[in-house]
Scaffold this motif. Sequence first.
Motif, PDB file in Angstrom:
ATOM      1  N   LYS A   3       0.899  -1.466   0.051  1.00 37.51           N
ATOM      2  CA  LYS A   3       0.168  -0.241   0.110  1.00 37.51           C
ATOM      3  C   LYS A   3       0.913   1.286  -0.019  1.00 37.51           C
ATOM      4  CE  LYS A   3      -4.049  -1.886   2.412  1.00 37.51           C
ATOM      5  NZ  LYS A   3      -4.873  -1.837   3.237  1.00 37.51           N
ATOM      6  N   SER A  36       0.519   5.661  -0.015  1.00 36.76           N
ATOM      7  CA  SER A  36      -0.306   6.934   0.243  1.00 36.76           C
ATOM      8  C   SER A  36       0.519   7.944   0.079  1.00 36.76           C
ATOM      9  CB  SER A  36      -0.897   6.624   1.384  1.00 36.76           C
ATOM     10  OG  SER A  36      -1.553   7.732   1.645  1.00 36.76           O
ATOM     11  N   PHE A  95      -4.898  13.047  -0.030  1.00 36.60           N
ATOM     12  CA  PHE A  95      -4.132  11.927  -0.438  1.00 36.60           C
ATOM     13  C   PHE A  95      -4.485  10.824  -1.374  1.00 36.60           C
ATOM     14  CE2 PHE A  95      -2.272  13.364   3.497  1.00 36.60           C
ATOM     15  CZ  PHE A  95      -0.938  12.767   3.422  1.00 36.60           C
ATOM     16  N   GLU A 150      -4.338   7.001  -2.812  1.00 42.88           N
ATOM     17  CA  GLU A 150      -4.160   5.924  -2.134  1.00 42.88           C
ATOM     18  C   GLU A 150      -3.924   4.614  -3.317  1.00 42.88           C
ATOM     19  OE1 GLU A 150      -4.021   5.257   1.183  1.00 42.88           O
ATOM     20  OE2 GLU A 150      -4.678   7.408   1.692  1.00 42.88           O
ATOM     21  N   ASP A 199      -9.107   7.856  -4.799  1.00 45.27           N
ATOM     22  CA  ASP A 199      -9.053   9.265  -4.258  1.00 45.27           C
ATOM     23  C   ASP A 199     -10.216   9.379  -3.635  1.00 45.27           C
ATOM     24  OD1 ASP A 199     -10.751  10.967  -6.066  1.00 45.27           O
ATOM     25  OD2 ASP A 199      -9.374  10.207  -7.530  1.00 45.27           O
TER      26      ASP A 199
END
Length: 148
Positions: A6, A8, A63, A65, A81
């Motif tokens: 992941k 971010s 942010f 992601e 988003d």
Amino acid sequence: MNNEMKLSFVAIEENEALARMALTCFITPLDPTIEEISEFKTIVSEAVTNAIIHGYECDGTSFVEIHAQIEGDTVKMTVSDTGTGIFDVDQAMEPMFTTRPHMERSGMGFTIMESFSDSLSVESEMGRGTVVRFEKTFSPVTEASRTR
């Protein structure tokens, strides 16, 4: 090989390169061909750029992601988003459609992503954001060279 990551990052244009390079490093164990790397980087770049420019209008505080999974020789990825959303996804996916002609946008982002991926889907809700999902299967260089 199975793996997952992941990522971010703040929605600024400089972070498109960060996403592209981080995800390219992530797929290196799949031993992709140069052409596959180029296509993958283009998909990532288009999806992330859309989130930054269209989803958040480069606000520099929100942010983007990314969630990526490797399952065998396939990468499954989501770029999301929580920005403005897309009014009409079908229209947005039409070649040459752009909401930012003044920014010299060609309106080919989704078309390019679709042509370089094995599957692409886009879900969006006005005021809640957009999720782009795609899959791409890789043929390791060692296997590709054996079939030539």
